[in-house]
Write a protein that holds these residues in place. Sequence first.
Motif, PDB file in Angstrom:
ATOM      1  N   VAL A  85     -33.676  -2.667  -6.274  1.00 45.36           N
ATOM      2  CA  VAL A  85     -34.397  -1.396  -6.253  1.00 45.36           C
ATOM      3  C   VAL A  85     -35.025  -1.170  -7.622  1.00 45.36           C
ATOM      4  N   PRO A  86     -36.354  -1.146  -7.709  1.00 47.43           N
ATOM      5  CA  PRO A  86     -37.017  -0.916  -9.000  1.00 47.43           C
ATOM      6  C   PRO A  86     -36.633   0.433  -9.590  1.00 47.43           C
ATOM      7  N   ILE A  87     -36.801   0.561 -10.885  1.00 44.32           N
ATOM      8  CA  ILE A  87     -36.402   1.772 -11.601  1.00 44.32           C
ATOM      9  C   ILE A  87     -37.631   2.635 -11.871  1.00 44.32           C
ATOM     10  N   ALA A  88     -37.500   3.914 -11.569  1.00 42.60           N
ATOM     11  CA  ALA A  88     -38.613   4.852 -11.753  1.00 42.60           C
ATOM     12  C   ALA A  88     -38.677   5.333 -13.195  1.00 42.60           C
ATOM     13  N   ALA A  89     -39.871   5.670 -13.638  1.00 39.52           N
ATOM     14  CA  ALA A  89     -40.050   6.283 -14.959  1.00 39.52           C
ATOM     15  C   ALA A  89     -39.662   7.760 -14.884  1.00 39.52           C
ATOM     16  N   GLU A  90     -39.171   8.283 -15.971  1.00 38.32           N
ATOM     17  CA  GLU A  90     -38.750   9.685 -16.025  1.00 38.32           C
ATOM     18  C   GLU A  90     -39.943  10.591 -16.351  1.00 38.32           C
ATOM     19  N   PRO A  91     -39.930  11.838 -15.856  1.00 40.51           N
ATOM     20  CA  PRO A  91     -40.969  12.791 -16.276  1.00 40.51           C
ATOM     21  C   PRO A  91     -40.776  13.175 -17.727  1.00 40.51           C
ATOM     22  N   LEU A  92     -41.823  13.674 -18.344  1.00 40.14           N
ATOM     23  CA  LEU A  92     -41.762  14.086 -19.747  1.00 40.14           C
ATOM     24  C   LEU A  92     -41.485  15.579 -19.846  1.00 40.14           C
ATOM     25  N   ASP A  93     -40.665  15.958 -20.819  1.00 38.13           N
ATOM     26  CA  ASP A  93     -40.423  17.374 -21.071  1.00 38.13           C
ATOM     27  C   ASP A  93     -41.679  18.022 -21.649  1.00 38.13           C
ATOM     28  N   GLU A  94     -41.813  19.316 -21.411  1.00 38.19           N
ATOM     29  CA  GLU A  94     -42.985  20.032 -21.914  1.00 38.19           C
ATOM     30  C   GLU A  94     -43.092  19.953 -23.432  1.00 38.19           C
ATOM     31  N   ILE A  95     -41.968  20.022 -24.123  1.00 45.10           N
ATOM     32  CA  ILE A  95     -42.029  19.982 -25.587  1.00 45.10           C
ATOM     33  C   ILE A  95     -42.550  18.637 -26.077  1.00 45.10           C
ATOM     34  N   VAL A  96     -42.228  17.551 -25.367  1.00 41.37           N
ATOM     35  CA  VAL A  96     -42.727  16.225 -25.737  1.00 41.37           C
ATOM     36  C   VAL A  96     -44.230  16.155 -25.525  1.00 41.37           C
TER      37      VAL A  96
END
Length: 261
Positions: A85-96
């Motif tokens: 199962v491939p790994i998904a990228a994480e969303p970015l926090d607003e502060i980033v």
Amino acid sequence: MAITRQGDALTRAHRVQQQRIRIAAVQQARSLVPLFDRHNPANTWGPWTRAMTATINQGRGLASRAAMSYYMQFRQAEGATGLFVPIAAEPLDEIVVAENLAKAIIPDGSKEAAYSRAVQQLRDQRAEAAALAETESMVAGASAESILASTESDPQATTFARVASSNACAFCLMLESRGPVYQSIDSASFLPHLLCGCSPEPVMDTGEYRNDKAAESRDLYARAGGDIDAMRRELYAAADNTALNAARREEYAAAKAAEQA
């Protein structure tokens, strides 16, 4: 590139798909620029960066899902077996997102200084272009993050290689010239820089990996004596938009053929 022709075609098609995702995200981000009022920064910086965060993470989600689909198809085409199962990228926090946008506009300022100075420059064409370029980079990063994390976790993936775009910079060509030698995210900077169209390609333990373009990059690197600046000068001197556009058309045609296969 890749072990099989099908794997090569999948990589080409994936790059075109990712390009479309980035273009759509930048177009949406451009429509949000008027939300930021340089005469009222206290009340508009936050809403603008929140809207930009939503747009960027929407693009990142699309980019990550496309990368995961590509990885599974590529893995099968290259002869890998077993469940993975491939790994998904994480969303970015607003502060980033806010900090990245501020740094893109005012690279050397502190966060607070960048915010206040960015207010004065956002309407400036160059500042807006910088913010949009950073938006594209943050969206593009999701594809690379997913492929790299999946490659590191896949027991049948041995290494990964950098596949340079048709208008790649000297640094990217140097990385491509090394071939499939990278074994971790930290071994080379695979996350895209601003306006970068390159991508990582996983290498499976099912055959001999080939990349004819990497050989061309090695030749360029050798002619430059291993000097990145010399590579840049040669690329600049040899720049030919006609040839570049032809290479892009060839890349796009190959990707379309792969989609229809």
